[in-house]
Design a protein around this motif. Structure first.
Motif, PDB file in Angstrom:
ATOM      1  N   GLU A   1      20.060  46.021   9.492  1.00  0.00           N
ATOM      2  CA  GLU A   1      20.606  46.871   8.427  1.00  0.00           C
ATOM      3  C   GLU A   1      21.176  46.054   7.264  1.00  0.00           C
ATOM      4  N   VAL A   2      21.701  44.863   7.549  1.00  0.00           N
ATOM      5  CA  VAL A   2      22.411  44.116   6.506  1.00  0.00           C
ATOM      6  C   VAL A   2      21.646  42.916   5.958  1.00  0.00           C
ATOM      7  N   ILE A   3      20.624  42.442   6.660  1.00  0.00           N
ATOM      8  CA  ILE A   3      19.869  41.300   6.144  1.00  0.00           C
ATOM      9  C   ILE A   3      18.969  41.783   5.013  1.00  0.00           C
TER      10      ILE A   3
ATOM     11  N   ALA B   1      17.700  40.423   0.718  1.00  0.00           N
ATOM     12  CA  ALA B   1      17.743  39.405  -0.324  1.00  0.00           C
ATOM     13  C   ALA B   1      19.059  39.514  -1.088  1.00  0.00           C
ATOM     14  N   ASP B   2      19.580  38.377  -1.492  1.00  0.00           N
ATOM     15  CA  ASP B   2      20.805  38.255  -2.286  1.00  0.00           C
ATOM     16  C   ASP B   2      22.084  38.537  -1.498  1.00  0.00           C
ATOM     17  N   VAL B   3      22.002  38.630  -0.168  1.00  0.00           N
ATOM     18  CA  VAL B   3      23.190  38.776   0.673  1.00  0.00           C
ATOM     19  C   VAL B   3      23.520  37.392   1.240  1.00  0.00           C
ATOM     20  N   ARG B   4      24.801  37.028   1.207  1.00  0.00           N
ATOM     21  CA  ARG B   4      25.214  35.727   1.743  1.00  0.00           C
ATOM     22  C   ARG B   4      25.128  35.714   3.268  1.00  0.00           C
ATOM     23  N   GLU B   5      24.698  34.583   3.809  1.00  0.00           N
ATOM     24  CA  GLU B   5      24.611  34.444   5.267  1.00  0.00           C
ATOM     25  C   GLU B   5      25.952  34.738   5.946  1.00  0.00           C
ATOM     26  N   PRO B   6      27.100  34.251   5.433  1.00  0.00           N
ATOM     27  CA  PRO B   6      28.369  34.553   6.106  1.00  0.00           C
ATOM     28  C   PRO B   6      28.687  36.047   6.144  1.00  0.00           C
ATOM     29  N   ASP B   7      28.240  36.781   5.125  1.00  0.00           N
ATOM     30  CA  ASP B   7      28.486  38.223   5.123  1.00  0.00           C
ATOM     31  C   ASP B   7      27.650  38.921   6.195  1.00  0.00           C
ATOM     32  N   VAL B   8      26.432  38.446   6.392  1.00  0.00           N
ATOM     33  CA  VAL B   8      25.594  38.983   7.468  1.00  0.00           C
ATOM     34  C   VAL B   8      26.243  38.691   8.816  1.00  0.00           C
ATOM     35  N   VAL B   9      26.675  37.448   9.006  1.00  0.00           N
ATOM     36  CA  VAL B   9      27.302  37.044  10.269  1.00  0.00           C
ATOM     37  C   VAL B   9      28.560  37.867  10.531  1.00  0.00           C
TER      38      VAL B   9
ATOM     39  N   ALA C   1      24.322  43.262  22.574  1.00  0.00           N
ATOM     40  CA  ALA C   1      23.362  42.443  21.825  1.00  0.00           C
ATOM     41  C   ALA C   1      22.394  43.324  21.041  1.00  0.00           C
ATOM     42  N   ASP C   2      21.935  44.401  21.654  1.00  0.00           N
ATOM     43  CA  ASP C   2      21.038  45.332  20.948  1.00  0.00           C
ATOM     44  C   ASP C   2      21.710  45.925  19.720  1.00  0.00           C
ATOM     45  N   ALA C   3      22.964  46.348  19.866  1.00  0.00           N
ATOM     46  CA  ALA C   3      23.695  46.936  18.741  1.00  0.00           C
ATOM     47  C   ALA C   3      23.867  45.911  17.624  1.00  0.00           C
TER      48      ALA C   3
ATOM     49  N   GLU D   1      29.218  40.904   9.679  1.00  0.00           N
ATOM     50  CA  GLU D   1      28.826  42.237  10.139  1.00  0.00           C
ATOM     51  C   GLU D   1      28.343  42.208  11.588  1.00  0.00           C
ATOM     52  N   ILE D   2      27.583  41.186  11.939  1.00  0.00           N
ATOM     53  CA  ILE D   2      27.083  41.053  13.313  1.00  0.00           C
ATOM     54  C   ILE D   2      28.250  40.834  14.270  1.00  0.00           C
ATOM     55  N   VAL D   3      29.176  39.945  13.903  1.00  0.00           N
ATOM     56  CA  VAL D   3      30.340  39.662  14.749  1.00  0.00           C
ATOM     57  C   VAL D   3      31.179  40.917  14.943  1.00  0.00           C
ATOM     58  N   ALA D   4      31.424  41.656  13.866  1.00  0.00           N
ATOM     59  CA  ALA D   4      32.223  42.881  13.977  1.00  0.00           C
ATOM     60  C   ALA D   4      31.575  43.865  14.944  1.00  0.00           C
ATOM     61  N   THR D   5      30.270  43.981  14.867  1.00  0.00           N
ATOM     62  CA  THR D   5      29.559  44.887  15.777  1.00  0.00           C
ATOM     63  C   THR D   5      29.683  44.405  17.216  1.00  0.00           C
ATOM     64  N   ARG D   6      29.554  43.116  17.428  1.00  0.00           N
ATOM     65  CA  ARG D   6      29.647  42.578  18.783  1.00  0.00           C
ATOM     66  C   ARG D   6      31.048  42.756  19.359  1.00  0.00           C
TER      67      ARG D   6
END
Length: 150
Positions: free
Chosen positions: A77-79, A81-89, A68-70, A91-96
């Motif tokens: 790092e990825v959030i 302006a102008d970044v789509r929410e699905p793209d942020v998600v 969860a920390d990672a 990246e988070i999912v890949a890290t998890r």
């Protein structure tokens, strides 16, 4: 479950139900369909069992926390302006899924719950991401977990 209890000849036994975790209509269904059973509230019995953690459980909890920390670090790092929410998600999912400290996520749902929403949708808790783009100055609500099974 009720049919199983009848089929197993247990319809007139003592039955513990976690009343705090059951919808009222489900508890009523048990009482109606098992009129001979002595139904007792077993919330405390299960709660007490969950309080005592083995060394393995503590280790796995620490591994999940590291995941969860990672994921949260990656989110910062990825959030932008102008970044789509699905793209942020994504990246988070890949890290998890990759995990942390050499321990990957495990289980049937290796990503566990994940909620992300940005202004103006932040008034609702536990809201899933949208196809929207993060705007400059947006409030971000983010709920991230790590998942490990011992």
């Amino acid at each position: 479950m009720i049919d199983f209890l009848h089929d197993a000849g247990l319809a007139n036994c003592r039955l513990g139900l976690e009343m705090n975790h059951l919808p009222a209509q489900t508890a009523e269904k048990f009482k109606k369909r098992l009129p001979q059973a002595r139904i007792v509230d077993s919330n405390r019995a299960v709660d007490w069992a969950w309080l005592i953690k083995s060394d393995l459980e503590i280790s796995v909890i620490k591994e999940a926390a590291a995941i969860a920390d990672a994921a949260m670090v990656r989110a910062t790092e990825v959030i932008r302006a102008d970044v789509r929410e699905p793209d942020v998600v994504a990246e988070i999912v890949a890290t998890r899924v990759r995990g942390a400290k050499g321990k990957a996520s495990t289980g049937f749902t290796p990503i566990g719950p994940l909620f992300l929403c940005s202004s103006p949708r932040t008034r609702v808790a536990h809201y899933p991401w949208s196809q929207g783009t993060i705007r400059h100055g947006s409030q971000i609500n983010l709920e991230v977990t790590g998942v490990r099974h011992g």
